[in-house]
Scaffold this motif. Structure first.
Motif, short mmCIF file in Angstrom:
data_model
loop_
_atom_site.label_atom_id
_atom_site.label_comp_id
_atom_site.label_asym_id
_atom_site.label_seq_id
_atom_site.Cartn_x
_atom_site.Cartn_y
_atom_site.Cartn_z
N CYS A 92 -4.34 2.86 6.58
CA CYS A 92 -3.39 2.40 5.85
C CYS A 92 -2.68 3.50 5.18
O CYS A 92 -3.10 4.64 4.89
CB CYS A 92 -3.65 1.16 5.09
SG CYS A 92 -4.37 1.79 3.51
N CYS B 55 -4.43 4.70 2.05
CA CYS B 55 -5.50 5.54 2.23
C CYS B 55 -5.19 7.28 2.75
O CYS B 55 -5.33 8.04 2.55
CB CYS B 55 -6.55 4.97 3.30
SG CYS B 55 -7.56 3.85 2.69
N ASN C 123 -11.46 4.80 3.79
CA ASN C 123 -10.91 3.53 4.38
C ASN C 123 -11.10 2.72 3.05
O ASN C 123 -11.01 2.87 2.07
CB ASN C 123 -11.88 2.87 5.51
CG ASN C 123 -13.21 2.62 4.55
OD1 ASN C 123 -13.59 1.38 4.07
ND2 ASN C 123 -14.20 3.27 4.86
N CYS C 124 -10.46 1.36 3.24
CA CYS C 124 -10.23 0.29 2.09
C CYS C 124 -10.27 -1.02 2.68
O CYS C 124 -10.72 -1.40 3.88
CB CYS C 124 -8.71 0.55 1.57
SG CYS C 124 -7.42 0.29 2.16
N THR D 272 -7.95 -2.97 3.57
CA THR D 272 -6.94 -3.33 4.71
C THR D 272 -7.00 -2.78 5.80
O THR D 272 -6.57 -2.67 6.82
CB THR D 272 -5.63 -3.24 4.16
OG1 THR D 272 -5.23 -2.07 3.59
CG2 THR D 272 -5.33 -4.33 3.10
N CYS D 273 -8.03 -1.42 5.90
CA CYS D 273 -8.17 -0.28 6.82
C CYS D 273 -9.53 -0.02 7.13
O CYS D 273 -10.31 -0.13 6.43
CB CYS D 273 -7.03 0.88 6.77
SG CYS D 273 -7.60 2.03 5.49
N ARG E 46 -8.64 -1.89 -4.45
CA ARG E 46 -7.95 -2.04 -3.26
C ARG E 46 -9.38 -2.00 -2.26
O ARG E 46 -9.09 -1.86 -1.16
CB ARG E 46 -6.82 -1.42 -2.97
CG ARG E 46 -6.83 0.22 -2.91
CD ARG E 46 -5.71 0.83 -2.65
NE ARG E 46 -5.83 2.19 -2.27
CZ ARG E 46 -6.26 2.64 -0.85
NH1 ARG E 46 -6.29 1.84 -0.23
NH2 ARG E 46 -6.30 3.84 -1.02
ZN ZN Z 1 -6.80 1.96 3.59
#
Ligand code: ZN
Ligand code: ZN
Ligand code: FE
Length: 758
Positions: free
Chosen positions: A107, A110, A128-129, A131-132, A170
């Motif tokens: 994302c 990131c 990563n997080c 959402t990704c 996040r």
């Molecule tokens: Zn991310």
């Protein structure tokens, strides 16, 4: 105060949806709770009418980038006193988080950290997080939680753990959360005898690439073979070592601007390139570019993809040029996924391997997409899409596993009102492919917690997918006709129950009469079909050999069109074919020995391409057909004659007049591009004519175009344009039109065939 229960369905688990709902609720002063349920997310919300309306409005329009809301239903519930807003753990309620999301491209936040020298994840390849990041390819079981992923062996450091536990962060419950202190690491292994710089594996790999080496790269769902796409020598070397003589290679470019330098990119194509699924997108290649011609000989299309993990971003940045990224398999074997296996299989192919120590739980090839006559169409549905649920307009009565086709195999599991495609398996022709097929089915059954009660399979008794179905003794087996399945897949995509007029053009498929079909007009229902029209069969001398030696099909077609006396001497195609071979082929046809009849429209593309372009051989499936498509001269609008034999049922399209006209055209000096255009126009005319006639006879049901031949943009656009003023023509988008899409149709047909009773 008022209360609403809101049920959200779609890709809403493992993508940061609940924390996002939580923050939204905080902002709008909504109280209540949110939780995962087996079908998505359920919210109980309490607030003012205005607040609730705003809340629901936001849920519809402004969700996290990786989430996909397919359906949102809200109903009133009695108001109860609640404090604040809470995320309820799924486990506490005893429900399982069934839906594991697909792998998601890195994302923007990131990425920003990746390039920020002040950030603790600066230059970290596994950032990563919520959402990704990796999802499906690291999942080993359910519920989707860190212990059930291949990240379980990495213990989070205190900084990562804090992020993971903090609902405002996040990275709250980002299962693959990691940093340079606690997460996976890269390493470089030289296979060419050179010494690797242990401290800088990525920079070292980049340096080798810029010097023309072939480097295998372990990514999300498997290994790629990479080389400098602007270095003709490097690309040739990769082709030789991989035994991939002419098949186009995909190329990874750093960003959309870099894509534009080598290909034409429309707004729709840009959207496909940058979508979170990050498929390979087939684009029209620009004339003069820095790319070596060897990347995609023989086609004006170029498969481009953007980086989808931090490691790919770092690598592209370090080499500063486009890289060939082709799955690291030897010819037709599946992509490899384990480190030891990769080292063994890639010795002699790659000069070095860029490895990491996060295991791949299930391999997953890159997906492929293309904008076909205005519609973004998934041609290979794999990484980024799997296992995204596909919602059915009508639920299946029991869980079904559909085994898919033979080439470009993908299986499908349907349960309740949801169907899931498995990853792209490839051609089910080797033991390695069969093993991958079986392992992937086992994984998907585990991940989805589904035990199929029905197994749907192709009618072809020789397919490995059929034999697999026969070997499973834990379910009812239902054989499904190949082209019926193609149409049903398209019907499912549009929520249709039939009747539907399906136009199916493909290479081959086992017919109910035991012969090969592939130019079919079928009136379809979920449990049955009526075959209204087909194409006059062509004999394939030598059987499967005729797929590669396309001159055999050309000869056969000419033999038929010229009543046994094909103009062999007049056509350049046969100049280099040994007269003895031609004689043998001729005898095969005359005696009907090892010369099965086939009706696939794809065979006509092969045959016309062969004799008009003087191309006797196809080194991979569809090569000559694709060249024939791209040869067409856009400015030619006329067409050749054709005939339709209406005396039989099904009626039969007869292209003998077309063959004779094309040969006459060529012999009088017409350029092959003009002949190609007229051939395509002829197919457009005959398809439109038959569709109109059949619609009139059958009460004007909706029309769908399906089958691998409809990856041909010229043919598709022509038919749509010719018919769409009067008739609505439906096409594929999320489900591949080719054999990679038929498993869905197989599942639904098998279920419908068995009826509603248990
Ligand atoms: Zn991310
Ligand atoms: Zn850490
Ligand atoms: Fe097919």
């Amino acid at each position: 105060m008022a209360g609403r229960r809101i049920e959200v369905r779609g890709t809403v688990q493992g993508v940061g949806f609940r924390p996002w709902v939580y923050r939204l609720a905080q902002r709008l002063d909504i109280r209540g709770r949110v939780r995962n349920d087996p079908r998505g997310v359920t919210i109980e919300a309490f607030g003012t009418d205005a607040g609730l309306a705003a809340f629901i409005q936001q849920l519809r329009v402004d969700v996290p980038s990786s989430a996909r809301v397919v359906n949102l239903r809200s109903s009133s519930i009695p108001t109860v006193p609640v404090e604040g807003f809470v995320i309820e753990s799924s486990d506490l309620e005893g429900t399982k988080a069934l839906t594991i999301p697909p792998d998601l491209a890195t994302c923007p936040q990131c990425l920003a950290e990746l390039w920020d020298p002040g950030d603790r994840r600066y230059g970290y390849a596994f950032t990563n997080c919520t959402t990704c990041g990796p999802r499906f390819t690291i999942a080993t079981g359910v519920p989707y939680d860190r212990p059930a992923t291949t990240m379980s062996k990495f213990e989070m450091c205190s900084a990562c753990q804090r992020e993971y536990d903090d609902i405002e962060d996040r990275r709250f419950h980002a299962q693959p959360n990691a940093c340079p202190d606690c997460g996976p690491t890269l390493s470089l292994l030289r296979l060419d005898g050179g010494a690797a710089h242990a401290s800088e594996p990525l920079a070292n790999a980049a340096e080798l690439l810029t010097r023309g080496a072939v480097v295998a790269v372990k990514g999300l769902g498997g290994f790629h073979l990479a080389c400098d796409a602007s270095n003709a020598g490097a690309v040739r070397r990769l082709r030789e070592r991989k035994h991939r003589d002419e098949k186009p290679f995909a190329v990874m470019v750093a960003n959309v601007d870099a894509a534009r330098q080598v290909a034409e990119v429309s707004a729709e194509e840009e959207a496909l390139l940058t979508a979170p699924e990050r498929p390979i997108v087939l684009l029209r290649r620009r004339g003069e570019t820095r790319l070596a011609a060897e990347v995609s000989p023989d086609t004006p299309l170029l498969g481009l993809l953007l980086p989808y993990t931090p490691m790919h971003h770092l690598l592209l940045d370090a080499v500063g040029r486009p890289l060939v990224m082709t799955s690291a398999n030897v010819s037709d074997e599946p992509i490899c996924s384990e480190n030891a296996e990769a080292v063994r299989r890639l010795a002699g192919i790659a000069d070095a391997i860029l490895l990491h120590d996060r295991d791949i739980a299930i391999r997953c090839d890159d997906s492929v997409a293309r904008v076909i006559a205005g519609i973004p169409t998934v041609m290979r549905r794999s990484r980024g899409f799997v296992p995204r649920p596909f919602y059915l307009a009508r639920p299946v009565s029991r869980p079904v596993l559909a085994c898919g086709a033979h080439l470009k195999n993908t299986f499908c599991i349907a349960s309740g009102d949801t169907a899931y495609f498995g990853p792209h398996i490839g051609d089910l022709e080797t033991l390695a492919a069969l093993q991958f097929f079986e392992a992937a089915i086992d994984s998907m059954q585990t991940i989805l917690s589904v035990r199929p009660e029905v197994i749907a399979h192709d009618l072809h008794p020789g397919y490995l997918s059929t034999r697999y179905a026969m070997m499973r003794d834990d379910a009812i087996k239902v054989g499904v006709q190949h082209h019926h399945a193609h149409v049903m897949s398209a019907m499912a995509e549009h929520g249709l129950r039939g009747p539907v007029l399906g136009v199916v053009y493909d290479g081959t498929g086992f017919g109910e009469d035991g012969t090969s079909w592939g130019g079919e007009f079928l009136l379809c229902f979920p449990d049955r079909f009526e075959r209204l029209a087909t194409f006059r069969p062509v004999r394939l001398p030598g059987g499967d050999l005729a797929m590669r030696e396309v001159w055999r099909v050309a000869y056969s077609l000419l033999h038929d069109a010229f009543d046994g006396s094909p103009p062999v001497d007049a056509l350049g195609l046969f100049r280099d074919i040994a007269p003895e071979s031609i004689r043998v082929v001729s005898q095969m046809i005359d005696r009907g020995l090892n010369a099965p009849r086939a009706r696939g429209v794809g065979r006509y593309f092969d045959a016309f391409g062969a004799f008009a372009l003087n191309r006797p051989f196809s080194t991979y499936e569809g090569q000559v057909a694709i060249a024939w498509d791209h040869a067409a001269n856009e400015s030619i609008g006329d067409a050749y004659a054709f005939a339709v034999d209406r005396t039989e049922t099904p009626m039969e399209v007869d292209l003998r007049p077309t063959v004779r006209a094309a040969v006459e055209d060529l012999l009088s000096g017409a350029p092959s591009g003009d002949v190609s255009a007229r051939f395509h126009n002829t197919l457009v005319h005959l398809t439109a004519e038959l569709v109109e006639r059949l619609l009139a006879e059958h009460g004007s049901p909706p029309v769908v175009l399906t089958g691998g031949v409809f990856q041909n943009a010229r043919l598709t656009a022509g038919i749509v344009e010719k018919l769409s003023s009067k008739i609505k023509v439906l096409r594929h988008a999320e489900v591949p039109p080719g054999d990679g899409g038929i498993a869905l149709g197989q599942a639904l047909i098998a279920d419908a065939f068995l009826g509603d009773k248990g």
